[in-house]
Design a protein around this motif. Sequence first.
Motif, PDB file in Angstrom:
ATOM      1  N   GLU A 320       0.829  -1.204   0.000  1.00  0.00           N
ATOM      2  CA  GLU A 320       0.000   0.000   0.000  1.00  0.00           C
ATOM      3  C   GLU A 320       0.867   1.258   0.000  1.00  0.00           C
ATOM      4  O   GLU A 320       0.557   2.247  -0.678  1.00  0.00           O
ATOM      5  N   LYS A 321       1.966   1.200   0.738  1.00  0.00           N
ATOM      6  CA  LYS A 321       2.871   2.350   0.789  1.00  0.00           C
ATOM      7  C   LYS A 321       3.521   2.585  -0.570  1.00  0.00           C
ATOM      8  O   LYS A 321       3.619   3.727  -1.053  1.00  0.00           O
ATOM      9  N   PHE A 322       3.936   1.497  -1.217  1.00  0.00           N
ATOM     10  CA  PHE A 322       4.544   1.618  -2.540  1.00  0.00           C
ATOM     11  C   PHE A 322       3.522   2.129  -3.567  1.00  0.00           C
ATOM     12  O   PHE A 322       3.831   3.001  -4.408  1.00  0.00           O
ATOM     13  N   ALA A 323       2.316   1.591  -3.501  1.00  0.00           N
ATOM     14  CA  ALA A 323       1.280   2.013  -4.455  1.00  0.00           C
ATOM     15  C   ALA A 323       0.967   3.494  -4.306  1.00  0.00           C
ATOM     16  O   ALA A 323       0.781   4.217  -5.308  1.00  0.00           O
ATOM     17  N   SER A 324       0.919   3.938  -3.063  1.00  0.00           N
ATOM     18  CA  SER A 324       0.624   5.365  -2.842  1.00  0.00           C
ATOM     19  C   SER A 324       1.741   6.239  -3.396  1.00  0.00           C
ATOM     20  O   SER A 324       1.486   7.260  -4.059  1.00  0.00           O
ATOM     21  N   ALA A 325       2.993   5.822  -3.126  1.00  0.00           N
ATOM     22  CA  ALA A 325       4.136   6.593  -3.628  1.00  0.00           C
ATOM     23  C   ALA A 325       4.214   6.539  -5.148  1.00  0.00           C
ATOM     24  O   ALA A 325       4.556   7.535  -5.817  1.00  0.00           O
ATOM     25  N   PHE A 326       3.862   5.409  -5.724  1.00  0.00           N
ATOM     26  CA  PHE A 326       3.930   5.235  -7.173  1.00  0.00           C
ATOM     27  C   PHE A 326       2.897   6.129  -7.876  1.00  0.00           C
ATOM     28  O   PHE A 326       3.211   6.820  -8.863  1.00  0.00           O
ATOM     29  N   ARG A 327       1.679   6.148  -7.387  1.00  0.00           N
ATOM     30  CA  ARG A 327       0.610   6.870  -8.075  1.00  0.00           C
ATOM     31  C   ARG A 327       0.702   8.383  -7.869  1.00  0.00           C
ATOM     32  O   ARG A 327       0.360   9.153  -8.784  1.00  0.00           O
ATOM     33  N   SER A 328       1.182   8.772  -6.703  1.00  0.00           N
ATOM     34  CA  SER A 328       1.202  10.223  -6.437  1.00  0.00           C
ATOM     35  C   SER A 328       2.520  10.887  -6.789  1.00  0.00           C
ATOM     36  O   SER A 328       2.695  12.084  -6.553  1.00  0.00           O
ATOM     37  N   ASN A 329       3.442  10.142  -7.362  1.00  0.00           N
ATOM     38  CA  ASN A 329       4.736  10.727  -7.727  1.00  0.00           C
ATOM     39  C   ASN A 329       4.536  11.775  -8.825  1.00  0.00           C
ATOM     40  O   ASN A 329       3.805  11.536  -9.798  1.00  0.00           O
ATOM     41  N   ASP A 340       9.791  -8.410 -22.688  1.00  0.00           N
ATOM     42  CA  ASP A 340       9.227  -7.879 -23.944  1.00  0.00           C
ATOM     43  C   ASP A 340       8.811  -6.412 -23.852  1.00  0.00           C
ATOM     44  O   ASP A 340       8.185  -5.877 -24.772  1.00  0.00           O
ATOM     45  N   SER A 341       9.157  -5.746 -22.755  1.00  0.00           N
ATOM     46  CA  SER A 341       8.904  -4.304 -22.569  1.00  0.00           C
ATOM     47  C   SER A 341       7.419  -3.957 -22.550  1.00  0.00           C
ATOM     48  O   SER A 341       7.043  -2.806 -22.875  1.00  0.00           O
ATOM     49  N   MET A 342       6.524  -4.899 -22.178  1.00  0.00           N
ATOM     50  CA  MET A 342       5.108  -4.572 -22.064  1.00  0.00           C
ATOM     51  C   MET A 342       4.887  -3.740 -20.805  1.00  0.00           C
ATOM     52  O   MET A 342       5.456  -4.005 -19.748  1.00  0.00           O
ATOM     53  N   ILE A 343       4.044  -2.711 -20.951  1.00  0.00           N
ATOM     54  CA  ILE A 343       3.752  -1.833 -19.822  1.00  0.00           C
ATOM     55  C   ILE A 343       2.707  -2.500 -18.948  1.00  0.00           C
ATOM     56  O   ILE A 343       1.610  -2.816 -19.381  1.00  0.00           O
ATOM     57  N   ILE A 344       3.078  -2.724 -17.676  1.00  0.00           N
ATOM     58  CA  ILE A 344       2.198  -3.384 -16.737  1.00  0.00           C
ATOM     59  C   ILE A 344       1.414  -2.377 -15.921  1.00  0.00           C
ATOM     60  O   ILE A 344       0.239  -2.562 -15.635  1.00  0.00           O
ATOM     61  N   ASP A 345       2.070  -1.255 -15.581  1.00  0.00           N
ATOM     62  CA  ASP A 345       1.377  -0.244 -14.789  1.00  0.00           C
ATOM     63  C   ASP A 345       2.024   1.109 -15.034  1.00  0.00           C
ATOM     64  O   ASP A 345       3.220   1.205 -15.370  1.00  0.00           O
ATOM     65  N   VAL A 346       1.237   2.172 -14.881  1.00  0.00           N
ATOM     66  CA  VAL A 346       1.730   3.556 -14.982  1.00  0.00           C
ATOM     67  C   VAL A 346       1.042   4.360 -13.890  1.00  0.00           C
ATOM     68  O   VAL A 346      -0.025   3.998 -13.394  1.00  0.00           O
ATOM     69  N   ASN A 347       1.685   5.500 -13.509  1.00  0.00           N
ATOM     70  CA  ASN A 347       1.040   6.327 -12.482  1.00  0.00           C
ATOM     71  C   ASN A 347       0.129   7.369 -13.144  1.00  0.00           C
ATOM     72  O   ASN A 347      -0.048   7.392 -14.376  1.00  0.00           O
ATOM     73  N   ASP A 348      -0.425   8.235 -12.335  1.00  0.00           N
ATOM     74  CA  ASP A 348      -1.437   9.182 -12.810  1.00  0.00           C
ATOM     75  C   ASP A 348      -0.875  10.281 -13.715  1.00  0.00           C
ATOM     76  O   ASP A 348      -1.638  11.013 -14.372  1.00  0.00           O
ATOM     77  N   ARG A 349       0.453  10.422 -13.823  1.00  0.00           N
ATOM     78  CA  ARG A 349       1.063  11.472 -14.673  1.00  0.00           C
ATOM     79  C   ARG A 349       1.042  11.122 -16.146  1.00  0.00           C
ATOM     80  O   ARG A 349       1.407  11.938 -16.993  1.00  0.00           O
ATOM     81  N   VAL A 350       0.568   9.913 -16.505  1.00  0.00           N
ATOM     82  CA  VAL A 350       0.638   9.483 -17.891  1.00  0.00           C
ATOM     83  C   VAL A 350      -0.193  10.354 -18.824  1.00  0.00           C
ATOM     84  O   VAL A 350       0.216  10.659 -19.960  1.00  0.00           O
ATOM     85  N   GLU A 351      -1.356  10.801 -18.352  1.00  0.00           N
ATOM     86  CA  GLU A 351      -2.204  11.606 -19.227  1.00  0.00           C
ATOM     87  C   GLU A 351      -1.596  12.972 -19.493  1.00  0.00           C
ATOM     88  O   GLU A 351      -1.631  13.476 -20.628  1.00  0.00           O
ATOM     89  N   LYS A 352      -1.032  13.574 -18.495  1.00  0.00           N
ATOM     90  CA  LYS A 352      -0.449  14.899 -18.672  1.00  0.00           C
ATOM     91  C   LYS A 352       0.835  14.851 -19.483  1.00  0.00           C
ATOM     92  O   LYS A 352       1.129  15.775 -20.259  1.00  0.00           O
ATOM     93  N   VAL A 353       1.603  13.781 -19.358  1.00  0.00           N
ATOM     94  CA  VAL A 353       2.884  13.704 -20.060  1.00  0.00           C
ATOM     95  C   VAL A 353       2.716  13.135 -21.464  1.00  0.00           C
ATOM     96  O   VAL A 353       3.256  13.665 -22.440  1.00  0.00           O
ATOM     97  N   LEU A 354       1.956  12.075 -21.630  1.00  0.00           N
ATOM     98  CA  LEU A 354       1.845  11.399 -22.930  1.00  0.00           C
ATOM     99  C   LEU A 354       0.537  11.683 -23.639  1.00  0.00           C
ATOM    100  O   LEU A 354       0.411  11.425 -24.838  1.00  0.00           O
ATOM    101  N   GLY A 355      -0.461  12.116 -22.903  1.00  0.00           N
ATOM    102  CA  GLY A 355      -1.748  12.391 -23.532  1.00  0.00           C
ATOM    103  C   GLY A 355      -2.598  11.145 -23.694  1.00  0.00           C
ATOM    104  O   GLY A 355      -3.601  11.192 -24.426  1.00  0.00           O
TER     105      GLY A 355
END
Length: 371
Positions: A320-329, A340-355
């Motif tokens: 839970e501590k890691f998840a909180s730090a990961f998402r709010s970074n 194979d470089s598949m994306i398993i998870d991303v934090n909430d900054r993905v929309e602002k950075v990549l669209g």
Amino acid sequence: VGSWRDVTYERLREEKLENLFQQLEQERNRFKHIAELSNAAMWEIDHHTNRISWTAGNKTLKEFGFSKSDYSITDWLNGIHPDDRQQVEQSFLQSLASGDHYFDSYRFLKVDGSVTYIIDQGTIFRDNGGRAVRSIGSWLDITRERKREIVLEQIIEQQRQLNRELEAKEDELKRINQQLARNVSQLQEREFILNQSQRLARIGSWEYDPVAYQMFWSQEMYSIYGIDQHVNVSELPVIFNLFDEQSKALVSDSFLTGMLENHVPFDVTARLKTPLGYNKWVRLTGYPQVEKGNLIKVTGLTYDITYFKESEERIRASEEKFASAFRSNPDLMTIVREDDSMIIDVNDRVEKVLGYTRNEVLGSYATSLNL
């Protein structure tokens, strides 16, 4: 014309002889009386004629056939028991050949065929040439005494046999005790190994007798529950009260209703608090043994799973501590599978950075997004 002679001496001698004959007759009658009571007899043998004269009570003379007028040594030998006859004859002939006395004991047959036991002894008189001319002796019926001896010998032999059997039983008992001692030693070793194994694995075993209402615990059970071994664990409420309210209801219902009433096995996880205040998690299992519809015994195990529960809590808290730090970074963060470089998870900054929305990015490959 007449003569006179003093015959006093002759008359006194005649009177003395008459007295001696009277005494002898009295002694003879006395002996007959004694012989009648004791079955004794006197015998005299004339070795010129081989005739035997018997002096005894009328009963003895009649029972043994001694009243025969021409009773001979052959008659005497024929009356001896066949199994003793040869030995008695050899002993008698040896005494006649070189001895002055004769003694023997043997079995003799009465006229009616019954067996008696005899002690026979006498003295042999010889002429100047050393030849036996006359023998005088006594003959005693010891049947009653011998029968008592036989009974006593049988009793002694029975006692010896009992002693031998007792010794054999004692030897067998010693072997059984030695085997029991070895078995007890092995059981103690196995119990020690079991206790040590349960201590290391933090697993306790228990058994409940529903007929006698008795509970039996292994040593590790007391250690898990944190109670002294003098506590009466057969008092079930004492055990149930060690659990918190929610676990107490679960455990008591599983044991009393599910197991004792319905004979249903149980496997539950519960939380307890030891008398010293330590909180523990345990896993309880119970297995019924039923015969003809009746519950005869319940066996079970108790696992101390406190370490695993605490480890789960620590892992959950860490996640839970890691998840909180990961998402709010504030920086864009992704978790990519290495092969194979598949994306398993991303934090909430993905929309602002990549669209892209988070769902659009998950499952795609980092190379296609130039990451």
